[in-house]
Motif scaffolding. Structure first.
Motif, PDB file in Angstrom:
ATOM      1  N   PRO A  27       0.809  -1.232   0.000  1.00 46.44           N
ATOM      2  CA  PRO A  27       0.000   0.000   0.000  1.00 46.44           C
ATOM      3  C   PRO A  27       0.840   1.279   0.000  1.00 46.44           C
ATOM      4  O   PRO A  27       0.464   2.271  -0.633  1.00 46.44           O
ATOM      5  N   GLU A  28       1.997   1.264   0.680  1.00 46.57           N
ATOM      6  CA  GLU A  28       2.859   2.455   0.699  1.00 46.57           C
ATOM      7  C   GLU A  28       3.370   2.791  -0.695  1.00 46.57           C
ATOM      8  O   GLU A  28       3.470   3.954  -1.060  1.00 46.57           O
ATOM      9  N   MET A  29       3.677   1.754  -1.485  1.00 45.67           N
ATOM     10  CA  MET A  29       4.167   1.997  -2.836  1.00 45.67           C
ATOM     11  C   MET A  29       3.036   2.479  -3.734  1.00 45.67           C
ATOM     12  O   MET A  29       3.232   3.375  -4.557  1.00 45.67           O
ATOM     13  N   LEU A  30       1.861   1.925  -3.565  1.00 46.15           N
ATOM     14  CA  LEU A  30       0.705   2.401  -4.335  1.00 46.15           C
ATOM     15  C   LEU A  30       0.459   3.880  -4.060  1.00 46.15           C
ATOM     16  O   LEU A  30       0.194   4.658  -4.998  1.00 46.15           O
ATOM     17  N   ILE A  33       3.084   6.013  -5.896  1.00 38.68           N
ATOM     18  CA  ILE A  33       2.797   6.126  -7.331  1.00 38.68           C
ATOM     19  C   ILE A  33       1.723   7.176  -7.558  1.00 38.68           C
ATOM     20  O   ILE A  33       1.864   8.058  -8.417  1.00 38.68           O
ATOM     21  N   ALA A  34       0.652   7.119  -6.778  1.00 39.92           N
ATOM     22  CA  ALA A  34      -0.430   8.095  -6.917  1.00 39.92           C
ATOM     23  C   ALA A  34       0.068   9.498  -6.581  1.00 39.92           C
ATOM     24  O   ALA A  34      -0.245  10.464  -7.296  1.00 39.92           O
ATOM     25  N   ALA A  35       0.853   9.631  -5.517  1.00 39.58           N
ATOM     26  CA  ALA A  35       1.359  10.946  -5.111  1.00 39.58           C
ATOM     27  C   ALA A  35       2.293  11.546  -6.164  1.00 39.58           C
ATOM     28  O   ALA A  35       2.395  12.769  -6.285  1.00 39.58           O
ATOM     29  N   SER A  36       2.944  10.699  -6.952  1.00 39.79           N
ATOM     30  CA  SER A  36       3.850  11.200  -7.985  1.00 39.79           C
ATOM     31  C   SER A  36       3.101  11.852  -9.146  1.00 39.79           C
ATOM     32  O   SER A  36       3.693  12.585  -9.930  1.00 39.79           O
ATOM     33  N   GLY A  37       1.813  11.555  -9.244  1.00 38.63           N
ATOM     34  CA  GLY A  37       1.027  12.105 -10.341  1.00 38.63           C
ATOM     35  C   GLY A  37       0.762  11.111 -11.459  1.00 38.63           C
ATOM     36  O   GLY A  37       0.141  11.459 -12.459  1.00 38.63           O
ATOM     37  N   ARG A  38       1.217   9.887 -11.282  1.00 39.66           N
ATOM     38  CA  ARG A  38       0.908   8.854 -12.275  1.00 39.66           C
ATOM     39  C   ARG A  38      -0.488   8.304 -12.000  1.00 39.66           C
ATOM     40  O   ARG A  38      -0.848   8.075 -10.854  1.00 39.66           O
ATOM     41  N   ARG A  39      -1.240   8.085 -13.050  1.00 39.12           N
ATOM     42  CA  ARG A  39      -2.580   7.503 -12.914  1.00 39.12           C
ATOM     43  C   ARG A  39      -2.837   6.591 -14.109  1.00 39.12           C
ATOM     44  O   ARG A  39      -2.102   6.623 -15.084  1.00 39.12           O
ATOM     45  N   ASN A  40      -3.912   5.822 -13.993  1.00 42.06           N
ATOM     46  CA  ASN A  40      -4.263   4.861 -15.045  1.00 42.06           C
ATOM     47  C   ASN A  40      -3.049   3.983 -15.382  1.00 42.06           C
ATOM     48  O   ASN A  40      -2.749   3.729 -16.542  1.00 42.06           O
ATOM     49  N   TYR A  41      -2.372   3.525 -14.348  1.00 33.78           N
ATOM     50  CA  TYR A  41      -1.120   2.772 -14.475  1.00 33.78           C
ATOM     51  C   TYR A  41      -1.447   1.289 -14.611  1.00 33.78           C
ATOM     52  O   TYR A  41      -2.172   0.729 -13.800  1.00 33.78           O
ATOM     53  N   ALA A  73       9.842   4.296  -2.761  1.00 35.73           N
ATOM     54  CA  ALA A  73      10.090   3.794  -4.115  1.00 35.73           C
ATOM     55  C   ALA A  73      11.489   3.196  -4.242  1.00 35.73           C
ATOM     56  O   ALA A  73      11.670   2.181  -4.912  1.00 35.73           O
ATOM     57  N   ALA A  74      12.470   3.810  -3.587  1.00 34.23           N
ATOM     58  CA  ALA A  74      13.842   3.275  -3.638  1.00 34.23           C
ATOM     59  C   ALA A  74      13.898   1.863  -3.061  1.00 34.23           C
ATOM     60  O   ALA A  74      14.555   0.983  -3.642  1.00 34.23           O
ATOM     61  N   ARG A  75      13.209   1.642  -1.940  1.00 32.36           N
ATOM     62  CA  ARG A  75      13.185   0.291  -1.350  1.00 32.36           C
ATOM     63  C   ARG A  75      12.514  -0.701  -2.295  1.00 32.36           C
ATOM     64  O   ARG A  75      12.999  -1.806  -2.512  1.00 32.36           O
ATOM     65  N   TRP A  76      11.357  -0.314  -2.837  1.00 27.00           N
ATOM     66  CA  TRP A  76      10.618  -1.188  -3.748  1.00 27.00           C
ATOM     67  C   TRP A  76      11.463  -1.517  -4.977  1.00 27.00           C
ATOM     68  O   TRP A  76      11.570  -2.672  -5.380  1.00 27.00           O
ATOM     69  N   GLU A  77      12.054  -0.517  -5.587  1.00 27.41           N
ATOM     70  CA  GLU A  77      12.850  -0.739  -6.791  1.00 27.41           C
ATOM     71  C   GLU A  77      14.087  -1.579  -6.503  1.00 27.41           C
ATOM     72  O   GLU A  77      14.486  -2.398  -7.334  1.00 27.41           O
ATOM     73  N   ALA A  78      14.687  -1.420  -5.334  1.00 28.96           N
ATOM     74  CA  ALA A  78      15.829  -2.260  -4.961  1.00 28.96           C
ATOM     75  C   ALA A  78      15.406  -3.721  -4.845  1.00 28.96           C
ATOM     76  O   ALA A  78      16.115  -4.622  -5.299  1.00 28.96           O
TER      77      ALA A  78
END
Length: 114
Positions: A27-30, A33-41, A73-78
């Protein structure tokens, strides 16, 4: 609005685990993503681990910068980086963008009188 499509390659022997890691995403990563401004992902998986991603955003550079600076995001991407083949850097920052060559709504709009 900008439509962004990208391609990545998942190691074929890790596809099942990759899918499991996205069912569901933390949920933290979701939220990031939303806070970054990405949508309809969306992510789409093809044969042999071919992964196509798509999202919409008002400012892709700002979305990229937000996620690049995010500790979540850094943790998730790692954690996710081991799944990808031939990738130099974080998956969210190093994916190969695809060029849009057709969009139905744009073409229809061009045929309509102003």
């Amino acid at each position: 609005m900008t439509r962004v499509c990208f391609e990545l390659q998942i190691a074929p022997d890790l596809v099942d685990e990759y899918v499991a890691r996205h069912s569901p995403v933390h949920p933290e990563m979701l939220a990031e993503i939303a806070a970054s401004g990405r949508r309809n992902y969306s992510l789409f998986l093809g044969e042999g681990g071919r992964l196509i991603g798509y999202y919409e955003t008002d400012d892709d550079a700002a979305a990229q910068a937000y996620l690049a600076a995010s500790p979540v995001a850094a943790r998730w991407e790692a954690e996710m980086s081991r799944f990808f083949v031939g990738l130099d850097g974080r998956p969210d920052q190093a994916a190969t963008p695809l060029t849009e060559v057709f969009h139905l709504a744009d073409q229809i709009a061009r045929t309509q009188p102003s």
